[in-house]
Design a protein around this motif. Structure first.
Motif, PDB file in Angstrom:
ATOM      1  N   ASP A  97       0.831  -1.208   0.000  1.00 44.21           N
ATOM      2  CA  ASP A  97       0.000   0.000   0.000  1.00 44.21           C
ATOM      3  C   ASP A  97       0.866   1.259   0.000  1.00 44.21           C
ATOM      4  O   ASP A  97       0.549   2.249  -0.662  1.00 44.21           O
ATOM      5  CB  ASP A  97      -0.918  -0.015   1.227  1.00 44.21           C
ATOM      6  N   ALA A  98       1.973   1.228   0.763  1.00 42.13           N
ATOM      7  CA  ALA A  98       2.877   2.376   0.785  1.00 42.13           C
ATOM      8  C   ALA A  98       3.503   2.603  -0.594  1.00 42.13           C
ATOM      9  O   ALA A  98       3.633   3.751  -1.055  1.00 42.13           O
ATOM     10  CB  ALA A  98       3.975   2.158   1.833  1.00 42.13           C
ATOM     11  N   ARG A  99       3.877   1.512  -1.261  1.00 38.91           N
ATOM     12  CA  ARG A  99       4.452   1.648  -2.602  1.00 38.91           C
ATOM     13  C   ARG A  99       3.421   2.198  -3.584  1.00 38.91           C
ATOM     14  O   ARG A  99       3.771   2.905  -4.536  1.00 38.91           O
ATOM     15  CB  ARG A  99       4.951   0.284  -3.093  1.00 38.91           C
ATOM     16  N   ARG A 100       2.164   1.869  -3.381  1.00 38.54           N
ATOM     17  CA  ARG A 100       1.121   2.408  -4.256  1.00 38.54           C
ATOM     18  C   ARG A 100       1.052   3.929  -4.119  1.00 38.54           C
ATOM     19  O   ARG A 100       0.828   4.643  -5.093  1.00 38.54           O
ATOM     20  CB  ARG A 100      -0.236   1.793  -3.900  1.00 38.54           C
ATOM     21  N   GLY A 101       1.220   4.415  -2.883  1.00 38.22           N
ATOM     22  CA  GLY A 101       1.247   5.859  -2.687  1.00 38.22           C
ATOM     23  C   GLY A 101       2.431   6.503  -3.388  1.00 38.22           C
ATOM     24  O   GLY A 101       2.299   7.569  -4.008  1.00 38.22           O
ATOM     25  N   GLU A 102       3.598   5.857  -3.306  1.00 38.54           N
ATOM     26  CA  GLU A 102       4.777   6.389  -3.989  1.00 38.54           C
ATOM     27  C   GLU A 102       4.593   6.351  -5.495  1.00 38.54           C
ATOM     28  O   GLU A 102       5.062   7.253  -6.203  1.00 38.54           O
ATOM     29  CB  GLU A 102       6.004   5.578  -3.584  1.00 38.54           C
ATOM     30  N   GLU A 103       3.909   5.328  -5.995  1.00 36.74           N
ATOM     31  CA  GLU A 103       3.663   5.255  -7.436  1.00 36.74           C
ATOM     32  C   GLU A 103       2.751   6.392  -7.892  1.00 36.74           C
ATOM     33  O   GLU A 103       2.973   7.008  -8.933  1.00 36.74           O
ATOM     34  CB  GLU A 103       3.035   3.905  -7.789  1.00 36.74           C
ATOM     35  N   ALA A 104       1.719   6.657  -7.083  1.00 35.61           N
ATOM     36  CA  ALA A 104       0.835   7.766  -7.431  1.00 35.61           C
ATOM     37  C   ALA A 104       1.598   9.090  -7.410  1.00 35.61           C
ATOM     38  O   ALA A 104       1.403   9.952  -8.269  1.00 35.61           O
ATOM     39  CB  ALA A 104      -0.345   7.816  -6.464  1.00 35.61           C
ATOM     40  N   GLN A 105       2.500   9.248  -6.441  1.00 34.97           N
ATOM     41  CA  GLN A 105       3.277  10.477  -6.345  1.00 34.97           C
ATOM     42  C   GLN A 105       4.210  10.646  -7.533  1.00 34.97           C
ATOM     43  O   GLN A 105       4.474  11.766  -7.990  1.00 34.97           O
ATOM     44  CB  GLN A 105       4.085  10.484  -5.037  1.00 34.97           C
ATOM     45  N   SER A 106       4.709   9.525  -8.063  1.00 37.44           N
ATOM     46  CA  SER A 106       5.652   9.609  -9.186  1.00 37.44           C
ATOM     47  C   SER A 106       5.004  10.164 -10.442  1.00 37.44           C
ATOM     48  O   SER A 106       5.705  10.633 -11.345  1.00 37.44           O
ATOM     49  CB  SER A 106       6.243   8.225  -9.476  1.00 37.44           C
ATOM     50  N   ALA A 107       3.683  10.117 -10.529  1.00 33.64           N
ATOM     51  CA  ALA A 107       2.990  10.617 -11.719  1.00 33.64           C
ATOM     52  C   ALA A 107       2.590  12.077 -11.602  1.00 33.64           C
ATOM     53  O   ALA A 107       2.033  12.644 -12.537  1.00 33.64           O
ATOM     54  CB  ALA A 107       1.749   9.765 -11.988  1.00 33.64           C
ATOM     55  N   VAL A 108       2.871  12.703 -10.469  1.00 30.51           N
ATOM     56  CA  VAL A 108       2.456  14.095 -10.247  1.00 30.51           C
ATOM     57  C   VAL A 108       3.386  15.043 -11.009  1.00 30.51           C
ATOM     58  O   VAL A 108       4.605  14.889 -11.001  1.00 30.51           O
ATOM     59  CB  VAL A 108       2.473  14.419  -8.743  1.00 30.51           C
ATOM     60  N   ARG A 109       2.792  16.052 -11.669  1.00 31.25           N
ATOM     61  CA  ARG A 109       3.594  17.062 -12.377  1.00 31.25           C
ATOM     62  C   ARG A 109       4.262  17.999 -11.378  1.00 31.25           C
ATOM     63  O   ARG A 109       3.824  18.137 -10.236  1.00 31.25           O
ATOM     64  CB  ARG A 109       2.708  17.893 -13.308  1.00 31.25           C
ATOM     65  N   LEU A 110       5.323  18.668 -11.836  1.00 34.73           N
ATOM     66  CA  LEU A 110       5.994  19.671 -11.008  1.00 34.73           C
ATOM     67  C   LEU A 110       5.088  20.868 -10.787  1.00 34.73           C
ATOM     68  O   LEU A 110       4.306  21.256 -11.668  1.00 34.73           O
ATOM     69  CB  LEU A 110       7.298  20.121 -11.676  1.00 34.73           C
ATOM     70  N   ASN A 111       5.162  21.450  -9.611  1.00 36.84           N
ATOM     71  CA  ASN A 111       4.345  22.626  -9.290  1.00 36.84           C
ATOM     72  C   ASN A 111       4.839  23.853 -10.063  1.00 36.84           C
ATOM     73  O   ASN A 111       6.059  24.030 -10.252  1.00 36.84           O
ATOM     74  CB  ASN A 111       4.394  22.929  -7.796  1.00 36.84           C
ATOM     75  N   PRO A 112       3.925  24.738 -10.488  1.00 31.19           N
ATOM     76  CA  PRO A 112       4.346  26.016 -11.096  1.00 31.19           C
ATOM     77  C   PRO A 112       4.910  26.942 -10.013  1.00 31.19           C
ATOM     78  O   PRO A 112       4.687  26.743  -8.815  1.00 31.19           O
ATOM     79  CB  PRO A 112       3.056  26.562 -11.697  1.00 31.19           C
ATOM     80  N   GLN A 113       5.653  27.962 -10.444  1.00 29.33           N
ATOM     81  CA  GLN A 113       6.255  28.925  -9.525  1.00 29.33           C
ATOM     82  C   GLN A 113       5.666  30.308  -9.768  1.00 29.33           C
ATOM     83  O   GLN A 113       5.565  30.762 -10.911  1.00 29.33           O
ATOM     84  CB  GLN A 113       7.771  28.982  -9.727  1.00 29.33           C
ATOM     85  N   LEU A 114       5.255  30.959  -8.699  1.00 25.24           N
ATOM     86  CA  LEU A 114       4.747  32.334  -8.758  1.00 25.24           C
ATOM     87  C   LEU A 114       5.844  33.265  -8.268  1.00 25.24           C
ATOM     88  O   LEU A 114       6.393  33.069  -7.177  1.00 25.24           O
ATOM     89  CB  LEU A 114       3.493  32.482  -7.887  1.00 25.24           C
ATOM     90  N   LEU A 115       6.170  34.272  -9.095  1.00 28.70           N
ATOM     91  CA  LEU A 115       7.304  35.151  -8.796  1.00 28.70           C
ATOM     92  C   LEU A 115       6.865  36.604  -8.830  1.00 28.70           C
ATOM     93  O   LEU A 115       6.232  37.057  -9.789  1.00 28.70           O
ATOM     94  CB  LEU A 115       8.425  34.922  -9.827  1.00 28.70           C
ATOM     95  N   LEU A 116       7.196  37.345  -7.775  1.00 31.04           N
ATOM     96  CA  LEU A 116       6.948  38.784  -7.706  1.00 31.04           C
ATOM     97  C   LEU A 116       8.287  39.487  -7.554  1.00 31.04           C
ATOM     98  O   LEU A 116       9.029  39.225  -6.609  1.00 31.04           O
ATOM     99  CB  LEU A 116       6.035  39.129  -6.524  1.00 31.04           C
ATOM    100  N   GLU A 117       8.596  40.390  -8.510  1.00 29.65           N
ATOM    101  CA  GLU A 117       9.851  41.129  -8.494  1.00 29.65           C
ATOM    102  C   GLU A 117       9.568  42.628  -8.432  1.00 29.65           C
ATOM    103  O   GLU A 117       8.656  43.128  -9.107  1.00 29.65           O
ATOM    104  CB  GLU A 117      10.671  40.842  -9.759  1.00 29.65           C
ATOM    105  N   VAL A 118      10.346  43.343  -7.620  1.00 31.47           N
ATOM    106  CA  VAL A 118      10.281  44.806  -7.539  1.00 31.47           C
ATOM    107  C   VAL A 118      11.679  45.325  -7.835  1.00 31.47           C
ATOM    108  O   VAL A 118      12.641  44.978  -7.143  1.00 31.47           O
ATOM    109  CB  VAL A 118       9.799  45.280  -6.156  1.00 31.47           C
ATOM    110  N   GLU A 119      11.797  46.195  -8.860  1.00 35.91           N
ATOM    111  CA  GLU A 119      13.103  46.694  -9.293  1.00 35.91           C
ATOM    112  C   GLU A 119      13.115  48.218  -9.287  1.00 35.91           C
ATOM    113  O   GLU A 119      12.065  48.876  -9.320  1.00 35.91           O
ATOM    114  CB  GLU A 119      13.419  46.193 -10.714  1.00 35.91           C
TER     115      GLU A 119
END
Length: 461
Positions: A97-119
């Motif tokens: 069951d634990a390996r099933r959780g890791e398998e599901a996690q392996s299919a997850v896409r990378l999270n997007p990044q939100l960036l705020l810049e002040v120059e």
């Protein structure tokens, strides 16, 4: 030798029934049924689910708590109890069951990044304040190239399958231990019965000698010898009773019971003297989960090598956003594309390690096969030794000892022999019967080991 009743000859029948009642090594199933998605279902990275979630937790097989008390226990009952309540079996299933959780996690896409810049603020002269500041709000997403996500899922899926094979290995081991412990209880009960007959006969012999001494036909020394023989038989029976208790406690401990929770083991030991040759069984070793798992293990390491090759392909990060200029309160779009240059790190070390681990797995597979073959040869040797001894004891030794006892008893009643002759052949008869039981136990325990190794009932061979 008194025969017990209860189950057919061939301990593999109950063992196989209990083992095959639960799972298999391959866990590629449809997620809708509570199993795992097969990686072959995904033709490419874009076919993977956008938001994979962890499948619902599978219930741990087996019963909760401890089994109740049973007046009688069959082999099937013993094996079923062990598989249902053994913590080791449950722990192996939880790992799936634990390996099933890791398998599901392996299919997850990378999270997007939100960036705020002040120059351009907090500087000097006209840049000293925030009036000329530029604010940029952007969103970036790393795109994995080289089918990394699919290959990661394939490797994780095979990890889960390996946990399934490990679960099967533990189940077979637990069932084998239970069957052998059950044989110990049955044989101890049989020995206790034989020794009970020995005690009864020793009492009759002592009574007969006592009558002869009273009638002046024998000396008191013969009565002392008959009394010693009776005391010895009673001591052996008491020791065997303690052996029964120890064997029962050992069997109960296999399903986690701190106390003996059954009355007596009911079963009939198989009859036969056959010991198949290793050549007839070596091909069946592939059925053993300890060896069968290596097919998936090699495939997993090949999948890991594919993943390491994919990691050598740089990922692309793309971004887009809005920039605001405080000077004139205007806005503009910004976009970016970035990609690491594989100048120094091309993942060459991990690729080389993955390649060597494939070769290592292939050699470990051969080593496992050799170990199993050596264990099979040893078990077959024990089976052959026990079968040879059993045949000789049942065909030659025991009948001859019984004939010698019958003749000596007649001679004793006629005054031709003294008590020493009677006690000697009497002891020989019962020692032979006990040796038959010991050989039968050794034969059955070796047979259980062989059947567990090859996954086949030897009766059908």
């Amino acid at each position: 030798m008194p025969a017990l009743t209860g189950f057919k000859s061939g301990l593999f029948v109950a063992l196989a029934f209990a083992v095959m009642a639960g799972g298999c090594g391959s866990l590629a199933q449809d997620p809708e049924t509570g199993g795992l998605p097969s990686p072959e279902a995904f033709a490419s990275d874009r076919d993977l689910p956008l938001r994979p979630s962890v499948p619902a937790e599978m219930p741990v097989p087996g019963a909760v708590g401890q089994p109740g008390y049973a007046e009688t226990l069959t082999l099937r009952d013993a094996v079923t109890r062990t598989l249902a309540f053994s913590p080791a079996v449950k722990a192996a299933f939880i790992e799936i069951d634990a390996r099933r959780g890791e398998e599901a996690q392996s299919a997850v896409r990378l999270n997007p990044q939100l960036l705020l810049e002040v120059e351009n603020f907090g500087g000097s002269k006209d840049k000293s304040g925030a009036d000329s500041a530029e604010e940029t709000l952007s969103l970036a997403q790393t795109i994995e190239l080289g089918d990394k996500r699919l290959k990661r899922l394939q490797a994780a899926h095979l990890d889960t399958s390996l946990a399934g094979w490990d679960h099967e290995t533990i189940r077979v081991r637990a069932a084998t231990d239970s069957a052998q412990a059950f044989v110990d209880v049955v044989i101890a009960q049989e020995r206790y019965k034989v020794l009970g007959e020995f005690v009864s006969l020793a009492k009759k012999t002592r009574t007969s000698v006592d009558a002869r001494v009273t009638g002046g036909k024998a000396s008191s020394i013969e009565l002392d010898r008959a009394s010693v023989a009776l005391a010895r038989a009673e001591a052996l029976q008491k020791g065997e009773k303690a052996r029964i208790e120890a064997a029962k406690r050992k069997l109960s401990a296999l399903w986690g019971s701190p106390d003996i929770d059954f009355g007596s083991a009911v079963g009939r030991l198989g009859s036969g003297y056959a010991a198949p040759s290793p050549d007839a069984l070596i091909a069946l070793l592939d059925n053993n989960p300890a060896l069968a798992r290596w097919g998936d293990e090699i495939n997993r390491r090949v999948a890991q090598l594919d993943l390491e090759h994919a990691k050598a392909i740089p990922d692309i990060t793309v971004g887009a956003g809005v920039r605001q200029f405080q000077e004139n309160d205007s806005t503009a779009m910004v976009a970016s594309v970035s990609m690491p240059i594989p100048l120094f790190d091309r993942n060459q070390g991990n690729i080389a390690a993955a390649q060597r681990r494939i070769a290592k797995a292939e050699n470990e597979q051969l080593a496992t096969r050799n170990d199993l073959y050596a264990t099979l040869v040893e078990a077959l040797g024990d089976l052959n030794v026990a079968a040879t001894e059993l045949k000789a004891l049942e065909k030659d030794v025991l009948p001859g000892a019984q004939r010698a006892y019958d003749k000596t008893k007649i001679g004793f009643d006629e005054g031709k022999f003294d008590i020493l002759n009677v006690l000697d052949v009497q002891r020989t008869v019962f020692e032979s019967r006990l040796e038959v039981l010991t050989a039968r136990a050794n034969y059955e325990k070796a047979r259980v080991r062989v059947e567990a190794l090859v996954g086949r009932d030897l009766n059908g061979m």
